[in-house]
Design a protein around this motif. Structure first.
Motif, PDB file in Angstrom:
ATOM      1  N   GLY A 196       0.725  -1.575  -0.258  1.00 25.21           N
ATOM      2  CA  GLY A 196      -0.159   0.168   0.085  1.00 25.21           C
ATOM      3  C   GLY A 196       1.176   1.341  -0.297  1.00 25.21           C
ATOM      4  N   SER A 233      -3.763  11.138   1.107  1.00 27.23           N
ATOM      5  CA  SER A 233      -3.947  10.426   1.934  1.00 27.23           C
ATOM      6  C   SER A 233      -3.550   8.594   1.372  1.00 27.23           C
ATOM      7  N   ARG A 245      -3.371   4.366   2.061  1.00 25.09           N
ATOM      8  CA  ARG A 245      -3.786   2.928   3.159  1.00 25.09           C
ATOM      9  C   ARG A 245      -2.966   1.847   3.012  1.00 25.09           C
ATOM     10  N   SER A 249      -1.114  -1.235   4.148  1.00 19.80           N
ATOM     11  CA  SER A 249      -2.262  -2.796   5.330  1.00 19.80           C
ATOM     12  C   SER A 249      -1.061  -4.306   5.256  1.00 19.80           C
ATOM     13  N   PHE A 280      -3.614   9.711  11.249  1.00 20.39           N
ATOM     14  CA  PHE A 280      -3.437   7.520  10.894  1.00 20.39           C
ATOM     15  C   PHE A 280      -4.576   7.328  11.901  1.00 20.39           C
ATOM     16  N   THR A 281      -5.018   6.647  11.690  1.00 20.78           N
ATOM     17  CA  THR A 281      -5.720   5.575  12.041  1.00 20.78           C
ATOM     18  C   THR A 281      -5.867   4.187  11.509  1.00 20.78           C
ATOM     19  N   SER A 284      -6.137   0.130  12.329  1.00 18.74           N
ATOM     20  CA  SER A 284      -7.286  -1.041  12.419  1.00 18.74           C
ATOM     21  C   SER A 284      -6.732  -2.370  12.252  1.00 18.74           C
ATOM     22  N   TYR A 324      -4.812  -2.616   9.500  1.00 17.99           N
ATOM     23  CA  TYR A 324      -4.403  -1.255   8.246  1.00 17.99           C
ATOM     24  C   TYR A 324      -3.726   0.002   9.122  1.00 17.99           C
ATOM     25  N   LEU A 325      -3.255   0.290   8.576  1.00 20.61           N
ATOM     26  CA  LEU A 325      -2.983   2.135   8.888  1.00 20.61           C
ATOM     27  C   LEU A 325      -3.837   3.360   7.625  1.00 20.61           C
ATOM     28  N   GLN A 326      -4.442   4.002   8.449  1.00 22.91           N
ATOM     29  CA  GLN A 326      -4.776   4.690   7.320  1.00 22.91           C
ATOM     30  C   GLN A 326      -4.715   6.208   7.524  1.00 22.91           C
ATOM     31  N   ASN A 335      -3.831  10.222   6.639  1.00 21.25           N
ATOM     32  CA  ASN A 335      -4.848  11.463   6.115  1.00 21.25           C
ATOM     33  C   ASN A 335      -3.826  12.178   6.526  1.00 21.25           C
TER      34      ASN A 335
END
Length: 122
Positions: free
Chosen positions: A8, A17, A19, A21, A66-67, A69, A78-80, A82
């Protein structure tokens, strides 16, 4: 054996942004998982962490942007990311460890990590 494979990463303009994985095998659901990054000439920096109980921890530098999950059913972390900034440019690694009483800054010390994925923000 625990194995981690990141994907990713890429190049993006500031404000954009991405994301990330990470597919993880050979772990237990109680394991903590996280991301750390390293830019050339810099030390490893713990970015984000999610514990087996779902609790999260973030570095101050990425809070609100960053988020992290995890989806245990898909064995994926995951690391989103933004509102990316040029200073976010680094190689990003996912990592996992059996320890549970940990925070984001501990992630670079985890026992298992992947090969990394490059993130470049210009």
């Amino acid at each position: 054996d625990v194995q981690l494979v990141e994907s990713g990463g890429g190049s993006v303009q500031a404000g954009g942004s991405l994301r990330l994985s990470c597919v993880i095998s050979g772990y237990y659901s109680t394991y903590s998982m996280g991301w750390f990054r390293q830019a050339p000439g810099n030390e490893r920096e713990g970015v984000a962490l999610v514990r087996g109980d779902g609790g999260t921890s973030y570095a101050d530098s990425v809070k609100g942007r960053f988020t992290i999950s995890r989806d245990n059913g898909k064995n994926t972390l995951y690391l989103q990311m933004n509102s990316l900034k040029p200073e976010d440019t680094a190689m990003y690694y996912c990592a996992t460890d059996w320890r549970t009483e940990v925070v984001a800054s501990d992630v670079p010390l985890f026992g298992f990590w992947g090969q990394g994925t490059q993130v470049t923000v210009s």
